[in-house]
Design an enzyme around this catalytic site. Structure first.
Site, PDB file in Angstrom:
ATOM      1  N   TYR A  50       0.849  -1.191   0.000  1.00  0.00           N
ATOM      2  CA  TYR A  50       0.000   0.000   0.000  1.00  0.00           C
ATOM      3  C   TYR A  50       0.888   1.245   0.000  1.00  0.00           C
ATOM      4  O   TYR A  50       2.053   1.199   0.405  1.00  0.00           O
ATOM      5  CB  TYR A  50      -0.926   0.013   1.210  1.00  0.00           C
ATOM      6  N   GLU A  51       0.311   2.344  -0.437  1.00  0.00           N
ATOM      7  CA  GLU A  51       1.043   3.575  -0.681  1.00  0.00           C
ATOM      8  C   GLU A  51       1.766   4.120   0.547  1.00  0.00           C
ATOM      9  O   GLU A  51       2.769   4.833   0.422  1.00  0.00           O
ATOM     10  CB  GLU A  51       0.061   4.626  -1.217  1.00  0.00           C
ATOM     11  N   SER A  52       1.294   3.795   1.729  1.00  0.00           N
ATOM     12  CA  SER A  52       1.906   4.313   2.951  1.00  0.00           C
ATOM     13  C   SER A  52       3.237   3.660   3.267  1.00  0.00           C
ATOM     14  O   SER A  52       3.909   4.050   4.224  1.00  0.00           O
ATOM     15  CB  SER A  52       0.946   4.121   4.129  1.00  0.00           C
ATOM     16  N   GLY A 130      -0.836   8.643  -5.056  1.00  0.00           N
ATOM     17  CA  GLY A 130       0.269   8.021  -5.779  1.00  0.00           C
ATOM     18  C   GLY A 130      -0.146   7.371  -7.078  1.00  0.00           C
ATOM     19  O   GLY A 130       0.688   6.794  -7.795  1.00  0.00           O
TER      20      GLY A 130
END
Length: 260
Positions: A50-52, A130
């Site tokens: 995931y983007e985090s 993103g």
């Protein structure tokens, strides 16, 4: 189980496209549901990112956002966002990017920024996050979307994430070396891009869906493959897995603590 909703069919059809070997950059919402159903059924060794910055995450409930603590708590490791994008994503280490869309055109270009004029919008959307980088740096892109004429449009109002541009070799002319959108899964059908024009073409209709139903919910003139398949209906395992995941998610996000 013989009864299922179009959304369940879409999620399960999308999940089936993933394999144990995939390293998948996951979008929130429908893409997250599909990726986790795959992980919980036929692809337990898939790597979800995931983007985090969470790598190899295995959430018990679907995250509310990329910042949901569930992702970090269940990840193999968490890296800084700049490292995620520079080393993992732009370094070519992610095979599949799984995205949703507010608006989509026939060439897989995505708008998640604004509906209407940018300076005087009808609706201001969350934006790309993103997704623009995911769309150009992942090996290929899968898209999930519920069909409607307001979401599948002839021309998107804003280019958030680049698909195949104007079609053909547009990506290559811009120096983008990845494949771009190779699959679109909606609540009615499975679409794949034409090898030459890159326009999405319907290859499989979900059970009970007709060509007219697909056309009536799409804002461009739909192309159908010469030989149309029927998408296999969800199995009992697939439906139970999805529904259990959604029930756990509803309980957790409803304020209650899920069982240990």
């Amino acid at each position: 189980m013989t009864d299922f909703t179009p959304t369940e069919m879409m999620t399960i059809a999308a999940a089936r496209q993933l394999t144990n070997k995939d390293v998948c950059f996951v979008g929130i919402g429908a893409p997250s549901a599909a990726c986790n159903v795959a992980r919980l059924t036929h692809a337990p060794d898939i790597t979800l990112i995931y983007e985090s910055g969470t790598i190899g995450t295995a959430p018990e409930v679907l995250p509310l956002s990329i910042g949901d603590g569930e992702l970090c708590e269940t990840a193999l490791t968490t890296v800084a966002v700049p490292e995620m994008f520079r080393y993992w994503l732009q370094g070519g280490r992610i095979s599949i990017g799984f995205l949703g869309a507010a608006q989509l055109d026939r060439f897989g270009n995505i708008n998640t920024t604004v509906i209407g004029d940018y300076h005087h919008p009808k609706v201001r959307l969350p934006g790309g996050g993103g997704a623009p980088e995911i769309a150009t740096s992942c090996g290929e892109i899968y898209i999930t979307l519920k069909q409607a004429t307001r979401s599948m449009v002839e021309k998107i109002d804003f280019y958030t994430s680049f698909g195949h541009g104007d079609g053909g070799d547009h990506r290559q002319r811009l120096g983008i070396t990845t494949k771009g959108p190779t699959l679109l899964i909606t609540d009615l059908a499975i679409w794949r891009p034409d090898p030459d024009s890159k326009e999405f073409v319907v290859h499989s209709l979900h059970r009970g869906v007709t060509r007219d139903m697909v056309q009536e919910t799409c804002g461009w003139r739909v192309r159908f493959a010469d030989s149309l398949d029927e998408t296999p209906a969800p199995t009992t395992l697939e439906l139970e897995t999805l529904r259990d995941l959604q029930a756990r998610t509803a309980a957790a996000h409803g304020g209650g603590r899920r069982a240990a």
